[in-house]
Structures are given as structure tokens and as C-alpha cells.
Design a protein around this motif. Structure first.
Motif, PDB file in Angstrom:
ATOM      1  N   SER A  90      18.647 -23.458  21.038  1.00 50.99           N
ATOM      2  CA  SER A  90      17.502 -24.200  20.486  1.00 50.99           C
ATOM      3  C   SER A  90      17.658 -25.722  20.581  1.00 50.99           C
ATOM      4  CB  SER A  90      17.294 -23.790  19.033  1.00 50.99           C
ATOM      5  OG  SER A  90      18.544 -23.783  18.350  1.00 50.99           O
ATOM      6  N   GLY A  91      18.877 -26.240  20.731  1.00 52.72           N
ATOM      7  CA  GLY A  91      19.076 -27.685  20.896  1.00 52.72           C
ATOM      8  C   GLY A  91      18.383 -28.474  19.801  1.00 52.72           C
ATOM      9  N   SER A  92      17.525 -29.413  20.178  1.00 49.71           N
ATOM     10  CA  SER A  92      16.834 -30.262  19.200  1.00 49.71           C
ATOM     11  C   SER A  92      15.642 -29.545  18.554  1.00 49.71           C
ATOM     12  CB  SER A  92      16.312 -31.518  19.889  1.00 49.71           C
ATOM     13  OG  SER A  92      15.285 -31.142  20.787  1.00 49.71           O
ATOM     14  N   SER A  93      15.311 -28.334  19.004  1.00 45.71           N
ATOM     15  CA  SER A  93      14.121 -27.591  18.547  1.00 45.71           C
ATOM     16  C   SER A  93      12.833 -28.372  18.814  1.00 45.71           C
ATOM     17  CB  SER A  93      14.205 -27.233  17.048  1.00 45.71           C
ATOM     18  OG  SER A  93      15.130 -26.196  16.835  1.00 45.71           O
ATOM     19  N   ARG A  94      12.852 -29.169  19.872  1.00 45.44           N
ATOM     20  CA  ARG A  94      11.679 -30.007  20.161  1.00 45.44           C
ATOM     21  C   ARG A  94      10.478 -29.187  20.609  1.00 45.44           C
ATOM     22  NH1 ARG A  94      11.943 -34.056  25.093  1.00 45.44           N
ATOM     23  NH2 ARG A  94       9.788 -34.757  25.142  1.00 45.44           N
ATOM     24  N   LYS A  95      10.737 -28.041  21.256  1.00 45.58           N
ATOM     25  CA  LYS A  95       9.613 -27.225  21.736  1.00 45.58           C
ATOM     26  C   LYS A  95       9.180 -26.193  20.700  1.00 45.58           C
ATOM     27  CE  LYS A  95      11.342 -27.779  26.379  1.00 45.58           C
ATOM     28  NZ  LYS A  95      12.411 -27.317  27.272  1.00 45.58           N
ATOM     29  N   SER A  96       9.980 -26.060  19.640  1.00 45.03           N
ATOM     30  CA  SER A  96       9.782 -24.937  18.727  1.00 45.03           C
ATOM     31  C   SER A  96       8.498 -25.056  17.920  1.00 45.03           C
ATOM     32  CB  SER A  96      10.975 -24.823  17.770  1.00 45.03           C
ATOM     33  OG  SER A  96      12.161 -25.131  18.453  1.00 45.03           O
ATOM     34  N   ASP A  97       8.124 -26.286  17.524  1.00 41.60           N
ATOM     35  CA  ASP A  97       6.904 -26.443  16.711  1.00 41.60           C
ATOM     36  C   ASP A  97       5.684 -25.929  17.474  1.00 41.60           C
ATOM     37  OD1 ASP A  97       7.651 -28.386  14.217  1.00 41.60           O
ATOM     38  OD2 ASP A  97       8.842 -28.839  15.986  1.00 41.60           O
ATOM     39  N   LEU A  98       5.642 -26.326  18.756  1.00 46.04           N
ATOM     40  CA  LEU A  98       4.522 -25.910  19.596  1.00 46.04           C
ATOM     41  C   LEU A  98       4.457 -24.380  19.662  1.00 46.04           C
ATOM     42  CD1 LEU A  98       2.436 -27.324  21.338  1.00 46.04           C
ATOM     43  CD2 LEU A  98       4.126 -27.510  23.166  1.00 46.04           C
ATOM     44  N   PHE A  99       5.618 -23.767  19.825  1.00 48.09           N
ATOM     45  CA  PHE A  99       5.682 -22.314  19.953  1.00 48.09           C
ATOM     46  C   PHE A  99       5.317 -21.636  18.630  1.00 48.09           C
ATOM     47  CE2 PHE A  99       7.907 -18.197  20.311  1.00 48.09           C
ATOM     48  CZ  PHE A  99       7.259 -17.736  21.432  1.00 48.09           C
ATOM     49  N   LEU A 100       5.909 -22.131  17.543  1.00 45.69           N
ATOM     50  CA  LEU A 100       5.640 -21.530  16.226  1.00 45.69           C
ATOM     51  C   LEU A 100       4.159 -21.682  15.872  1.00 45.69           C
ATOM     52  CD1 LEU A 100       8.861 -22.881  14.518  1.00 45.69           C
ATOM     53  CD2 LEU A 100       8.245 -20.448  14.620  1.00 45.69           C
ATOM     54  N   ASP A 101       3.588 -22.841  16.217  1.00 43.55           N
ATOM     55  CA  ASP A 101       2.179 -23.074  15.899  1.00 43.55           C
ATOM     56  C   ASP A 101       1.257 -22.166  16.717  1.00 43.55           C
ATOM     57  OD1 ASP A 101       3.023 -24.950  14.108  1.00 43.55           O
ATOM     58  OD2 ASP A 101       2.516 -26.704  15.343  1.00 43.55           O
ATOM     59  N   ALA A 102       1.747 -21.733  17.888  1.00 47.49           N
ATOM     60  CA  ALA A 102       0.912 -20.854  18.728  1.00 47.49           C
ATOM     61  C   ALA A 102       0.819 -19.446  18.122  1.00 47.49           C
ATOM     62  CB  ALA A 102       1.511 -20.760  20.130  1.00 47.49           C
ATOM     63  N   LEU A 103       1.839 -19.052  17.360  1.00 46.54           N
ATOM     64  CA  LEU A 103       1.886 -17.683  16.833  1.00 46.54           C
ATOM     65  C   LEU A 103       1.044 -17.544  15.575  1.00 46.54           C
ATOM     66  CD1 LEU A 103       5.537 -16.430  17.331  1.00 46.54           C
ATOM     67  CD2 LEU A 103       3.667 -16.667  18.918  1.00 46.54           C
TER      68      LEU A 103
END
Ligand SMILES: C[S@@+](CC[C@H](N)C(=O)[O-])C[C@H]1O[C@@H](n2cnc3c(N)ncnc32)[C@H](O)[C@@H]1O
Length: 322
Positions: A90-103
Motif C-alpha cells: 500500500s505504500g503511501s496509500s495515495r491511490k486508496s481513497d480513490l478506490f475506497l470512494d469508488a466502492l
């Protein structure tokens, strides 16, 4: 998301230090010297990687972020609601918000990363940005079996593996990793994977050998880490960053090239280097869409869908266990 600020390096546990020492000593003892790329990621390495992702030459991050943004609605429709998101590397989790918001109303987020200090900081920052979510980081090596908390057993799980980190595996290892991921995510599980595509060699080489030398610094930082954690005596001025593209293997290789003939001591061991000899530090396999689908199918996944950007630089694959 901006940087994570000052993250404190607490160093490796005794057991991790032993694994690091074994990997380095074995890796430097063979005829072709190599060190597994997971050891790049101390705090400094994780920060340098984050800097790389913001470079002009490094097209993968901005392309994947923009693709994830474009397909967010489609992803949301295709993935189960109330799922746990398990992110690998996950590293900095920089892409995670976008992904979580899509779900649709995700239940929680489980970032897994070998860089424990950086993981803790990134998970804390994500928790502040997404206070309604349960965030349960797991520090560890995702190539080893990882037990998820028992209360997740009956709940839907979606794996997220962005950044083309899958490209760091040789294809048979990628299949093993995906098979293990399928077992971990269960029969109704899904996995969303970012995979870098084959393309023009000059563009690939530039992405791993930027003009500012950030990738060189990232590669050489491995020597600093060996010096700090293992009592190594590398002089980083006597090594240089080298990048090659192997068209037969379809992979970028990063190496550290010895500038001259030298002996390097690490904790009582001596390693001889010829001038020009290299330590192979990373592979980054590039796939055609169908080739990656073959790797995923061999691991027992069904390909639900894939997307690419308009320039066909990068792909995102949605795998389903059913
Ligand atoms: C190429 S970076 C990608 C980071 C982020 N996912 C992205 O897309 O920008 C690889 C990440 O995986 C982590 N990593 C590498 N090898 C790992 C391993 N064997 N187990 C767990 N994490 C690992 C690194 O610490 C790093 O955060």
C-alpha cells in the motif's frame, strides 16, 4: 494527498534483520549478484519511491490514478457492497481513497506493506481522511501467507494491488502470489490489479532513469540501508544506477554497477566486485493485456473486466474468484 511528513525509522526487528542479512549475503554470494527488491523500502526508500511517482518521466502513477478515476462508477457497480478492501504493497496509500470512494459503503481497509514505519504513518493519515472506516494495517511480506482477522471470514473481500507491483515478480511467482491472494480473499473474492503495459523502450527507460536522479538515489539507498542495518561498508560513490530493458523477458531491470574493482565487507563477510559487475536489484515486467490475463487465469481467477487508458500505457484488471 501530500507527503506523510517526518516518519521515524525504528529499524528492523531482530528476526527481520536476520532475514535481510540472509537475503543480502546469499544474494551477493552467487555468480550473478542480486538482492530482492522488497529491501528498498525503509522509510527513506518509501519516501524516494513517493517522489518518483511525482516525476514527469514516471507515467504509471498519474496514468493509473486517472484511469481509476475514469472507471470509478463501473468498479463500484461490479464490486460487492460492504466489502473489506485488502491492499497489497500500500505504500503511501495515495491511490486508496480513490478506490475506497469508488466502492459501495466499504466496511474497512487493510493495508499490507513490508515497510512497517511508513505503513503505520500512511494508515494513520488515511484514517484521519476517512474517519468512518475501520483501518487495520498489517506489516509483513505479502508473498508469505497472511492471516486476516477472523471476523472478516464471512464478509466480502476485495483485493487492491495497484502500482504494477505485480511486475516485480517473475511470471511464475506472479501466478503463485495471485493463487495465494485468491485463497486469502475467498470464494466470493475480487482483486483489482494495476499492470503496466509493454511500450516504446525509450519511454520505459526514462521512467526508471529520470533526469533528476531520484530513481538512482532510490536504488543506491539500498546500499545505505545495508550499511545501517547490517554493518555494511559500501561506498555509494563507487556504485552507479543502471537500467536495462530486456525485450525477450519483457522487463525493465535495475542494477547497481560497481564503478571499479573493489572488495566490500558486510558484517564479517567479504564480497569481491569486478569493475562493471552489477547487483541486480529489481525487475519490472511489462505485459500485453492477454499475457497478464493468462497469468491470472493460471492462478484460478476469472477475468471480469479490464480497462486501459487512451494511450494504452497502463491497464487495470478486475479478477473474480467465481
Ligand atoms: C512499487 S511500490 C507501490 C506503492 C503503491 N501501491 C503505489 O501504487 O504507488 C511497492 C510497494 O510494495 C511494498 N512491498 C514491496 N515488496 C513487498 C513485499 N514482499 N511484501 C509487502 N510489501 C511489499 C513496498 O514497501 C511499497 O510500498
Amino acid at each position: 494527498m501530500d507527503g506523510l511528513g517526518d516518519v521515524e525509522e525504528t529499524g528492523l526487528s531482530e528476526a527481520e534483520r536476520e532475514t535481510f542479512a540472509t537475503d543480502v549475503i546469499n544474494g551477493l554470494s552467487g555468480a550473478a549478484k542480486s538482492i530482492p527488491c522488497k529491501w528498498f523500502y525503509d522509510v527513506r526508500g518509501s519516501e524516494l519511491f513517493e517522489e518518483i511517482t511525482r516525476l514527469d518521466e514516471y507515467y504509471p502513477t498519474r496514468t493509473e490514478l486517472s484511469l481509476l478515476d475514469d472507471i470509478a462508477d463501473d468498479l463500484g457497480d461490479r464490486l460487492p457492497e460492504r466489502a473489506w478492501v485488502i491492499e497489497f504493497g500500500s505504500g503511501s496509500s495515495r491511490k486508496s481513497d480513490l478506490f475506497l470512494d469508488a466502492l459501495n459503503d466499504p466496511r474497512g481497509y487493510v493495508p499490507i506493506d513490508v515497510a512497517a514505519d511508513y505503513l503505520e504513518a500512511a494508515a494513520g493519515a488515511l484514517s484521519e481522511r476517512q474517519p468512518h472506516l475501520q483501518v487495520r494495517p498489517i506489516a509483513g511480506d505479502f508473498t508469505e501467507p497472511i492471516d486476516l482477522p477472523a471476523d472478516m471470514a464471512e464478509q466480502p473481500k476485495v483485493g487492491f494491488f495497484p502500482g504494477s507491483t505485480i511486475g516485480n515478480f517473475e511470471p511464475p511467482q506472479a501466478t503463485r502470489f495471485l493463487a495465494q491472494g485468491r485463497a486469502m480473499l475467498g470464494d466470493g473474492g475480487h482483486m483489482v490489479i494495476g499492470v503496466d503495459l509493454k511500450k516504446d523502450t525509450d519511454r520505459l527507460l526514462a521512467a526508471y532513469d529520470d533526469a533528476q536522479g531520484v530513481t538512482a538515489d532510490f536504488n543506491l539507498n539500498l546500499l545505505d540501508r545495508i550499511n545501517r542495518e547490517l554493518g555494511g561498508e559500501f561506498d555509494r560513490e563507487r556504485f552507479r544506477h543502471q537500467v536495462r530493458y530486456d525485450p525477450d523477458e519483457g522487463r525493465i531491470e535495475m542494477h547497481l554497477e560497481s564503478v571499479d574493482a573493489q572488495t566490500v565487507r558486510i558484517d564479517g563477510h567479504r564480497f569481491e566486485f569486478r569493475a562493471g559487475e552489477t547487483i541486480h536489484t529489481e525487475n519490472s515486467y511489462k505485459y500485453a493485456v492477454e499475457d497478464f490475463a493468462g497469468v491470472a487465469r493460471a492462478a484460478g481467477w476469472t477475468i471480469d473486466h479490464h480497462w486501459t487508458d487512451a494511450e494504452e500505457l497502463f491497464s487495470v484488471h478486475l479478477l473474480a474468484a467465481a
